[in-house]
Structure formats: structure tokens, C-alpha cells
Scaffold this active site. Structure first.
Site, PDB file in Angstrom:
ATOM      1  N   PRO A   1       0.843  -1.204   0.000  1.00  0.00           N
ATOM      2  CA  PRO A   1       0.000   0.000   0.000  1.00  0.00           C
ATOM      3  C   PRO A   1       0.872   1.245   0.000  1.00  0.00           C
ATOM      4  O   PRO A   1       1.827   1.332   0.769  1.00  0.00           O
ATOM      5  CB  PRO A   1      -0.772  -0.119   1.325  1.00  0.00           C
ATOM      6  CG  PRO A   1      -0.588  -1.530   1.776  1.00  0.00           C
ATOM      7  CD  PRO A   1       0.722  -1.976   1.232  1.00  0.00           C
TER       8      PRO A   1
ATOM      9  N   ALA B   1      -3.947   3.416   1.213  1.00  0.00           N
ATOM     10  CA  ALA B   1      -4.846   3.499   2.366  1.00  0.00           C
ATOM     11  C   ALA B   1      -6.096   4.296   1.996  1.00  0.00           C
ATOM     12  O   ALA B   1      -6.014   5.352   1.380  1.00  0.00           O
ATOM     13  CB  ALA B   1      -4.122   4.154   3.537  1.00  0.00           C
TER      14      ALA B   1
ATOM     15  N   GLY C   1       7.226  -1.810  -2.364  1.00  0.00           N
ATOM     16  CA  GLY C   1       6.616  -0.497  -2.455  1.00  0.00           C
ATOM     17  C   GLY C   1       7.167   0.313  -3.605  1.00  0.00           C
ATOM     18  O   GLY C   1       6.652   0.280  -4.721  1.00  0.00           O
TER      19      GLY C   1
ATOM     20  N   TYR D   1      -0.939   5.085  12.784  1.00  0.00           N
ATOM     21  CA  TYR D   1      -2.322   5.517  12.596  1.00  0.00           C
ATOM     22  C   TYR D   1      -3.191   4.966  13.730  1.00  0.00           C
ATOM     23  O   TYR D   1      -2.697   4.348  14.661  1.00  0.00           O
ATOM     24  CB  TYR D   1      -2.795   5.121  11.198  1.00  0.00           C
ATOM     25  CG  TYR D   1      -1.984   5.822  10.138  1.00  0.00           C
ATOM     26  CD1 TYR D   1      -2.053   7.209   9.991  1.00  0.00           C
ATOM     27  CD2 TYR D   1      -1.091   5.125   9.317  1.00  0.00           C
ATOM     28  CE1 TYR D   1      -1.274   7.881   9.056  1.00  0.00           C
ATOM     29  CE2 TYR D   1      -0.308   5.788   8.383  1.00  0.00           C
ATOM     30  CZ  TYR D   1      -0.401   7.167   8.259  1.00  0.00           C
ATOM     31  OH  TYR D   1       0.387   7.831   7.351  1.00  0.00           O
TER      32      TYR D   1
ATOM     33  N   ALA E   1      -0.662  -0.125  11.314  1.00  0.00           N
ATOM     34  CA  ALA E   1       0.776   0.143  11.367  1.00  0.00           C
ATOM     35  C   ALA E   1       1.068   1.626  11.277  1.00  0.00           C
ATOM     36  O   ALA E   1       0.169   2.458  11.152  1.00  0.00           O
ATOM     37  CB  ALA E   1       1.465  -0.596  10.209  1.00  0.00           C
TER      38      ALA E   1
ATOM     39  N   GLN F   1      -6.989  -1.451   1.572  1.00  0.00           N
ATOM     40  CA  GLN F   1      -6.440  -1.161   2.898  1.00  0.00           C
ATOM     41  C   GLN F   1      -7.311  -0.107   3.570  1.00  0.00           C
ATOM     42  O   GLN F   1      -7.466   1.004   3.059  1.00  0.00           O
ATOM     43  CB  GLN F   1      -4.999  -0.666   2.812  1.00  0.00           C
ATOM     44  CG  GLN F   1      -4.358  -0.608   4.207  1.00  0.00           C
ATOM     45  CD  GLN F   1      -2.998   0.035   4.221  1.00  0.00           C
ATOM     46  OE1 GLN F   1      -2.864   1.204   3.868  1.00  0.00           O
ATOM     47  NE2 GLN F   1      -1.987  -0.702   4.648  1.00  0.00           N
TER      48      GLN F   1
ATOM     49  N   THR G   1       0.361   5.536  -0.294  1.00  0.00           N
ATOM     50  CA  THR G   1      -0.438   6.751  -0.483  1.00  0.00           C
ATOM     51  C   THR G   1       0.110   7.521  -1.678  1.00  0.00           C
ATOM     52  O   THR G   1       1.302   7.782  -1.764  1.00  0.00           O
ATOM     53  CB  THR G   1      -0.392   7.618   0.780  1.00  0.00           C
ATOM     54  OG1 THR G   1      -1.051   6.918   1.834  1.00  0.00           O
ATOM     55  CG2 THR G   1      -1.088   8.958   0.554  1.00  0.00           C
TER      56      THR G   1
ATOM     57  N   GLY H   1      11.891  -2.651   2.498  1.00  0.00           N
ATOM     58  CA  GLY H   1      13.274  -2.627   2.062  1.00  0.00           C
ATOM     59  C   GLY H   1      13.770  -3.820   1.278  1.00  0.00           C
ATOM     60  O   GLY H   1      14.982  -3.961   1.071  1.00  0.00           O
TER      61      GLY H   1
END
Length: 359
Positions: A22, A55, A316, A178, A175, A97, A24, A295
Site C-alpha cells: 500500500p 490506504a 513499495g 495511525y 501500522a 487497505q 499513499t 526494504g
């Protein structure tokens, strides 16, 4: 290569062991509605075994950042239907998500309303991106018991909305500081009622939400993302293992499709009590399929799968810049370079214009 082998997730078979994490992207409109550009963005990346959406705000109250998508009214649901249909038409699987930002927001983007949180403790030492530029965090409004119960219901309704929108399942974003993560944190949750004061009570909100999600849409369609050793957004615990191991053991009793674990993304020099490898420490006690995140590249992702704890690796920024990432892994091809300046907001540049490999 294990990364390119099929994986069973719940009742579905994924084409490979790679998930798009996910991320943003801040390209919805001011009403939280995604556009045809978002349809293209996810369709371009449908070669991932699993697509995890950016998200998505579960309610008006959940909003933290401008131009982020939502899923609480019909216009928003209908816009996401175009995304999921196109992903499915291209052989993809996509989970939504679900997001409540809690104190990670600002009143300038919330119609003047303060953010809400387990306790009235603002984030210090950081600023928040708003429609009016970077601003210091405000002190959030402490949630009442009744408000907490309503948020749990809001998550359940958002899950139903996600299924109506065509998503294959949902992931609770618990996570990165939030709202659910705030309840789990000793530094953000100073409550003395049933939602704070002990490990069991700090875990209560997350477990209530997960029960609500499973009840709302059924078994094998619900996942959760956790970051036990990420202290960003002023999230800290004196003993992450004491906090998160009981949580994962409780999650083992639910019919979930997976648990998504983030390794520490920040230096742990000042946190000697934090486990160095969150996937090994916490994934090893999960009875559910484990997705490992944070990573990884091709080699380290493959090595992680070889260990046997994680069954899927989430990527990501590599997926952001390389929409055909599985093919690039397969062919040992070069990668497009990520343009950090275009990650958040804007139009197609840095969003849908990263090139695919030529045939």
C-alpha cells in the site's frame, strides 16, 4: 524462483509471491473519489500476485491527509468499482487497505474539526502535510467509549463497501502510527479504561475491529498490517514483544487470510529492546500466511521466502516505478528510477508514465 511461484491466499491462487505494498499517492479529488488515472495505475501493476490498495479512509472522521481516497459513500464506491473491474479483467487480485488516521491529521483538512485519538497527546518533533502546507500537529480530541464503538462499526461498514466495490478482501492498516497503532502504543495511549492501561486493553481495539471485519465480510478475506518496531509518528513501546506477541496469538484464533508485517524502517540504536527482525520475531508465531514488507529487493526477497516464515514479499517503491516488476525480476532487467518529487499529488507524471519493458 520462489518470488514467481504461485501462492494460495485464502480461497484464491495468486500468480506469484509478490505483493504491491500500500502506498499513499494523494491523487483522489477533494471528495475522496478516485479517477480514471487511478484505474490505469492499478491496472498497469496487475501482474503482482496481490495488489494492496493505497490506504482508504473509512469515514469522514478518518481523514488525515488531503486528496486521499475514501470508501464511505456511493460515489466513492462506484469509482473504486472501475479500478477493481479493470484489475480483475487483467487477472489481478486486489485488497482494500482500510484507514483511520487518528491523530495523524490536521483540522484545516477536516472542516475545522480536530483529529481524534485514544488520548489527547499530539505528535511532537514532526509536521503534517496539509492543503495549506506543512503544519505542526495539533492536540487531538480524546475518543469516548461510544465514539470508539462507532469507529469499530465504521470499519465493518467500510469492509462491506469494499466488497460492493469489487475488492477481493480488506486489510486493516494497524501500522505506522495511525489510529489502531495508537491504541497499541504506550506513548500514544494513556487511557485507564477498557482500552488502555495493560497489554490486553491496548490490544482490545484492534481485536474488536478484526472481529467486526470478519463478521462483516466472512473468513479468508481479511488481513492486517502491523509495524511492531516502527516508532515513526511518536509510536513507542517499552517491550514490543510483550505487546505484539499476545496480539498475534489472539489473531491466530480468527479466520484471516494473512498478517502483513513491516520490518523496522528506522535505526534501532536507541531502542536496544526492539527486535532487529520483526518478520522473524513475530511472523514465526503466526498461524496465518505472512507477508513481509520494508526494504526488500529481488535477492533479499527471495532469501526471505527461502527462510520459510514469509510466503509473500511486498514491494513499495520498486512497484511504484516499475509497473511490470515481476517481469523485470524474471528477466533480470534494469529498473526505472523512482522520482521522489512526484510521489504525492499531481497527475500522470510519476504515477502512470513509468515505462514498461519493450517486447
Amino acid at each position: 524462483m520462489k518470488l514467481l511461484e504461485k501462492v494460495t491466499l485464502g480461497k484464491q491462487t495468486l500468480k506469484n509471491a509478490m505483493a504491491m505494498a500500500p502506498m499513499t499517492r494523494s491523487r483522489a479529488n477533494s471528495a475522496g473519489v478516485v479517477s480514471d488515472l487511478t484505474v490505469l495505475y492499478y491496472t498497469q501493476r496487475a501482474s503482482a500476485g496481490l495488489l494492496l490498495s493505497e490506504a482508504i479512509n473509512i469515514s469522514e472522521q478518518a481523514l488525515g491527509s488531503p486528496l486521499t481516497p475514501s470508501l464511505y459513500n456511493q460515489e466513492q464506491i462506484d469509482a473504486w468499482k472501475k479500478v477493481t473491474k479493470s484489475v480483475h479483467d487483467n487477472g489481478g487480485v486486489i485488497y482494500a487497505q482500510l484507514w483511520h488516521t487518528g491523530r495523524v491529521g490536521h483540522s484545516v483538512d477536516r472542516d475545522g474539526k480536530l483529529p481524534v485519538a485514544p488520548s489527547a497527546i499530539g505528535i511532537k518533533g514532526q509536521q503534517h502535510f496539509t492543503s495549506q502546507g506543512m503544519k505542526d500537529y495539533e492536540t487531538p480530541q480524546e475518543l469516548t467509549i461510544l465514539e470508539i464503538k462507532q469507529i469499530v462499526k465504521d470499519y465493518g461498514q467500510a469492509a462491506k463497501n469494499a466488497i460492493e466495490a469489487g475488492f477481493d478482501g480488506v486489510e486493516l492498516h494497524a501500522a505506522f502510527g495511525y489510529l489502531p497503532n495508537q491504541f497499541l502504543s504506550e506513548s500514544a495511549n494513556l487511557r485507564t479504561d477498557e482500552y488502555g492501561g495493560s497489554v490486553e486493553n491496548r490490544n482490545r481495539f484492534v481485536l474488536e475491529v478484526m472481529h467486526e471485519l470478519v463478521t462483516a465480510i466472512g473468513s479468508d478475506k481479511v488481513g492486517i498490517k502491523l509495524s511492531p518496531t516502527v516508532y515513526y509518528n511518536n509510536i513507542e513501546n517499552s517491550d514490543p514483544e510483550a505487546q505484539f506477541k499476545p496480539l498475534i496469538e489472539a489473531l491466530n484464533e480468527l479466520p484471516l487470510s494473512y498478517i502483513h508485517l513491516m520490518n523496522g524502517m528506522l535505526p534501532l540504536d536507541n531502542h536496544p529492546n526492539y527486535p532487529k527482525n520483526a518478520v522473524e520475531t513475530f511472523g514465526s508465531i503466526s498461524k496465518h500466511l505472512v507477508i513481509a514488507n520494508a526494504g526488500f529487493n529481488k535477492e533479499t526477497g527471495e532469501a526471505e521466502l527461502e527462510k520459510g516464515i514469509a510466503k509473500i514479499i511486498a514491494y513499495g517503491s520498486l512497484f511504484l516505478a516499475n509497473p511490470d516488476l515481476p517481469r523485470r525480476f524474471e528477466l533480470n532487467a534494469e529498473f526505472n528510477q523512482l522520482d521522489h518529487a512526484t510521489m504525492y499529488g499531481g497527475g500522470e507524471h510519476g504515477y502512470t508514465d513509468y515505462p514498461h519493458l519493450k517486447d
